[in-house]
Design an enzyme around this catalytic site. Structure first.
Site, PDB file in Angstrom:
ATOM      1  N   ASP A  10       0.886  -1.244   0.257  1.00 40.95           N
ATOM      2  CA  ASP A  10      -0.072   0.323   0.283  1.00 40.95           C
ATOM      3  C   ASP A  10       0.734   1.549   0.060  1.00 40.95           C
ATOM      4  OD1 ASP A  10      -2.308   0.752   0.141  1.00 40.95           O
ATOM      5  OD2 ASP A  10      -2.443   1.221   1.915  1.00 40.95           O
ATOM      6  N   HIS A  27       2.462   2.346  -9.333  1.00 42.20           N
ATOM      7  CA  HIS A  27       2.001   1.507  -9.238  1.00 42.20           C
ATOM      8  C   HIS A  27       3.348   0.964  -9.919  1.00 42.20           C
ATOM      9  CE1 HIS A  27      -1.423   2.162  -7.409  1.00 42.20           C
ATOM     10  NE2 HIS A  27      -1.923   3.033  -8.900  1.00 42.20           N
ATOM     11  N   LEU A 121      10.182 -20.562  -5.177  1.00 37.74           N
ATOM     12  CA  LEU A 121       9.545 -19.609  -4.516  1.00 37.74           C
ATOM     13  C   LEU A 121       8.356 -19.503  -4.577  1.00 37.74           C
ATOM     14  CD1 LEU A 121       9.175 -16.667  -2.025  1.00 37.74           C
ATOM     15  CD2 LEU A 121       9.445 -15.662  -4.397  1.00 37.74           C
TER      16      LEU A 121
HETATM   17  C1  IPE Z   1      -5.634  -2.930  -0.100  1.00 38.32           C
HETATM   18  O1  IPE Z   1      -5.648  -1.314  -0.594  1.00 38.32           O
HETATM   19  C2  IPE Z   1      -5.147  -3.258  -1.514  1.00 38.32           C
HETATM   20  C3  IPE Z   1      -3.917  -3.556  -2.036  1.00 38.32           C
HETATM   21  C4  IPE Z   1      -2.897  -3.562  -2.121  1.00 38.32           C
HETATM   22  C5  IPE Z   1      -4.218  -4.154  -3.364  1.00 38.32           C
HETATM   23  P1  IPE Z   1      -5.973  -0.263   0.033  1.00 38.32           P
HETATM   24  O2  IPE Z   1      -5.206   0.977  -0.294  1.00 38.32           O
HETATM   25  O3  IPE Z   1      -7.099  -0.616  -1.271  1.00 38.32           O
HETATM   26  O4  IPE Z   1      -7.347  -0.352   1.119  1.00 38.32           O
HETATM   27  P2  IPE Z   1      -7.807   0.273   1.901  1.00 38.32           P
HETATM   28  O5  IPE Z   1      -8.954   1.162   0.346  1.00 38.32           O
HETATM   29  O6  IPE Z   1      -6.685   1.515   2.142  1.00 38.32           O
HETATM   30  O7  IPE Z   1      -8.666   0.306   3.052  1.00 38.32           O
HETATM   31  C1  IPE Z   2      -2.137   0.216  -3.051  1.00 36.29           C
HETATM   32  O1  IPE Z   2      -1.527   1.696  -3.214  1.00 36.29           O
HETATM   33  C2  IPE Z   2      -1.642  -1.110  -4.572  1.00 36.29           C
HETATM   34  C3  IPE Z   2      -3.521  -0.885  -4.530  1.00 36.29           C
HETATM   35  C4  IPE Z   2      -4.758  -0.268  -3.895  1.00 36.29           C
HETATM   36  C5  IPE Z   2      -3.179  -0.902  -5.925  1.00 36.29           C
HETATM   37  P1  IPE Z   2      -2.568   2.720  -3.467  1.00 36.29           P
HETATM   38  O2  IPE Z   2      -3.593   2.543  -4.443  1.00 36.29           O
HETATM   39  O3  IPE Z   2      -3.709   2.022  -2.483  1.00 36.29           O
HETATM   40  O4  IPE Z   2      -1.943   3.558  -2.586  1.00 36.29           O
HETATM   41  P2  IPE Z   2      -2.404   4.925  -1.766  1.00 36.29           P
HETATM   42  O5  IPE Z   2      -3.416   3.643  -0.707  1.00 36.29           O
HETATM   43  O6  IPE Z   2      -3.725   5.100  -2.596  1.00 36.29           O
HETATM   44  O7  IPE Z   2      -1.131   6.016  -1.156  1.00 36.29           O
HETATM   45 MG    MG Z   3      -4.032   2.918  -0.222  1.00 39.68          MG
END
Ligand code: IPE
Ligand code: IPE
Ligand code: MG
Length: 242
Positions: A10, A27, A121
């Site tokens: 995240d 990403h 792995l």
């Molecule tokens: C959780 O991340 C899922 C992934 C990393 C794929 P999010 O950024 O979507 O989670 P919430 O919505 O903040 O809990």
């Molecule tokens: C996690 O990073 C990746 C996915 C959920 C695909 P985010 O896109 O949630 O990044 P933030 O949380 O907005 O910084």
């Molecule tokens: Mg996020």
């Protein structure tokens, strides 16, 4: 060393925003971090790595971000399989992939088949995955397999039907990006996992950051309901027998 590490990657969007870049740049950078993480597991002899790439709730994001994420996933599948084979990595995807574009589903099946013989792995990507979905699909399949059984179900009956039935439960869970929640990731399997939260954003989660998570894990005492004294007694016994 943990046997199984599970990661919520995240913070990609915030990493990009800090740099005045579009979220998507985060990403893209995140894929590089993931490649490094796979290498980190190979270097340390960790046999299971499971990462959350796209949750069942992430469809709620703006359509163009979802589209770009799907394209990035396709591109990564096409480009990385060779490298995974070179390093003896088996790739699996867990989640409801029937919701994906047929072309992406095909790429997923190909990548899984092409790496199915690898043993060093077990690398698993959770995509359109949700912990509650996983439990429900397992319940449905379990009931369908024994339609005449009415009661007396136990945990061990369900486990073979869960998406991660091929792996031991995670020892270490890492969530980057500062949020301290599970976000519907592996709910059943995380029951006794050591949880590690860090404010480091995923694109910046480098090998030192991974090492810090492992160091934290190694300082934990995993009691599984027992007392410290019982654990000390057990290890004393093992020592004398050794
Ligand atoms: C959780 O991340 C899922 C992934 C990393 C794929 P999010 O950024 O979507 O989670 P919430 O919505 O903040 O809990
Ligand atoms: C996690 O990073 C990746 C996915 C959920 C695909 P985010 O896109 O949630 O990044 P933030 O949380 O907005 O910084
Ligand atoms: Mg996020």
């Amino acid at each position: 060393m943990p046997t199984h590490v599970a990661v919520i990657m995240d913070g990609n969007g915030r990493w990009a925003k800090k740099r005045f870049l579009p979220r998507f740049a985060g990403h893209t950078k995140g894929v590089d971090t993931l490649r490094e993480m796979v290498r980190g597991c190979l270097d340390r002899g960790i046999p299971y790595l499971t990462v959350f790439a796209f949750s069942s709730e992430n469809w709620r994001r703006p359509q163009d971000e979802v589209t770009l994420l799907m394209q990035l996933f396709m591109k990564a599948l096409q480009q990385e399989v060779k490298r995974l084979n070179r390093h003896n990595v088996r790739l699996r995807i867990i989640g409801d992939i029937s919701q994906f574009d047929p072309k992406l589903q095909e790429l997923i099946r190909e990548a899984e088949a092409q790496t199915a013989q690898n043993t060093k792995l077990n690398f698993t990507i959770a995509a359109n995955y949700g912990g509650r979905w996983d439990i429900m699909q397992a319940v449905n399949r379990m009931l369908a397999a024994q339609p005449d059984k009415r009661d007396g179900w136990v945990e061990a009956d369900l486990e073979p039907y869960l998406s991660m039935s091929f792996a031991p439960e995670p020892d270490l869970f890492i969530r980057t990006g500062g949020e301290e929640r599970i976000s519907n990731f592996l709910l059943w399997q995380l029951a006794y996992t050591e949880l590690y939260f860090t404010g480091t954003l995923w694109p910046e989660f480098d090998t030192e950051a991974f090492e810090a998570a492992i160091t934290s894990y190694r300082q934990r005492e995993r009691r599984f309901g027992r007392t410290s004294e019982q654990l000390a007694g057990d290890s004393a016994k093992t020592d004398t027998h050794a």
